[in-house]
Design an enzyme around this catalytic site. Sequence first.
Site, mmCIF file in Angstrom:
data_model
loop_
_atom_site.group_PDB
_atom_site.id
_atom_site.type_symbol
_atom_site.label_atom_id
_atom_site.label_comp_id
_atom_site.label_asym_id
_atom_site.label_seq_id
_atom_site.Cartn_x
_atom_site.Cartn_y
_atom_site.Cartn_z
ATOM 1 N N ASN A 12 -30.399 -22.221 -17.591
ATOM 2 C CA ASN A 12 -29.911 -21.818 -18.906
ATOM 3 C C ASN A 12 -30.449 -22.825 -19.914
ATOM 4 O O ASN A 12 -30.195 -24.027 -19.792
ATOM 5 C CB ASN A 12 -28.377 -21.782 -18.933
ATOM 6 C CG ASN A 12 -27.830 -21.194 -20.217
ATOM 7 O OD1 ASN A 12 -28.271 -21.537 -21.302
ATOM 8 N ND2 ASN A 12 -26.850 -20.311 -20.097
ATOM 9 N N ARG A 14 -29.611 -23.738 -22.668
ATOM 10 C CA ARG A 14 -28.617 -24.491 -23.452
ATOM 11 C C ARG A 14 -28.105 -25.717 -22.701
ATOM 12 O O ARG A 14 -27.451 -26.578 -23.280
ATOM 13 C CB ARG A 14 -27.445 -23.564 -23.808
ATOM 14 C CG ARG A 14 -26.453 -24.170 -24.781
ATOM 15 C CD ARG A 14 -27.095 -24.454 -26.134
ATOM 16 N NE ARG A 14 -26.156 -25.041 -27.065
ATOM 17 C CZ ARG A 14 -25.902 -26.338 -27.173
ATOM 18 N NH1 ARG A 14 -26.509 -27.208 -26.376
ATOM 19 N NH2 ARG A 14 -25.045 -26.788 -28.053
ATOM 20 N N SER A 15 -28.414 -25.826 -21.437
ATOM 21 C CA SER A 15 -27.864 -26.905 -20.615
ATOM 22 C C SER A 15 -28.655 -28.194 -20.770
ATOM 23 O O SER A 15 -29.869 -28.214 -20.542
ATOM 24 C CB SER A 15 -27.877 -26.490 -19.143
ATOM 25 O OG SER A 15 -27.650 -27.616 -18.312
ATOM 26 N N PRO A 16 -27.982 -29.308 -21.098
ATOM 27 C CA PRO A 16 -28.698 -30.585 -21.157
ATOM 28 C C PRO A 16 -29.202 -31.015 -19.783
ATOM 29 O O PRO A 16 -30.195 -31.731 -19.676
ATOM 30 C CB PRO A 16 -27.657 -31.568 -21.705
ATOM 31 C CG PRO A 16 -26.340 -30.960 -21.344
ATOM 32 C CD PRO A 16 -26.555 -29.470 -21.409
ATOM 33 N N CYS A 18 -30.443 -28.962 -17.621
ATOM 34 C CA CYS A 18 -31.720 -28.261 -17.463
ATOM 35 C C CYS A 18 -32.820 -28.993 -18.226
ATOM 36 O O CYS A 18 -33.980 -29.002 -17.790
ATOM 37 C CB CYS A 18 -31.600 -26.810 -17.925
ATOM 38 S SG CYS A 18 -30.718 -25.742 -16.753
#
Length: 197
Positions: A12, A14-16, A18
């Site tokens: 995703n 939006r995930s830090p 990631c």
Amino acid sequence: MPDPVEVKLFFNFRSPYCYLASKKLWPIVDDYDVRLLWRPVGGWHLRSSPDRAKSKMPLARQDVARFARRMGIPVNPPPVTTDPTRAGAGSLLAEREGLLRPYIVEVMRAEWAHGRDIGDTEVLLEVGERIGLAREALAAAIRDDALLAQLERNAAEAAELSVIGVPTFVIDEEIFWGQDRIDFVLDALRERRAARL
């Protein structure tokens, strides 16, 4: 010669976490005979609920800052209202065009190193131009109902596999949740004798 090992990656934008993974996951595909099965999701899929995120965000930001310092990379969080859905849809076009890796790296850099809102169409189009994606094609892709539906199917597949967060790597029946589990993914590939000769 054995078939490539299939590695599913649920992601995703939006995930830090990631963002951190986008800096260190590439030995999986560079050093091993792997077929990466790209599974982007959008919205709140595979993230903490909005209510949980409010209380979790300060802790997560401290945690991510520690990892980022160790990795020597900047962290400048995007606006809290950032929606990753369009970025996820655009990644499916990038994959089709053979530009998935630069797309992931550059979208995550724009969002997490420069604090830009990747829900903003213009931000994504700038990234696309930088990596060689046609502006018109990307503009269409981020609104394409079929690609947006694929994000939903990916989220449903994650639920079927009991994937609970991102990034998550899946090899056969093994689930590796978190950017700090990448070493275990590499161990699993070594155990499968999948190293490139």
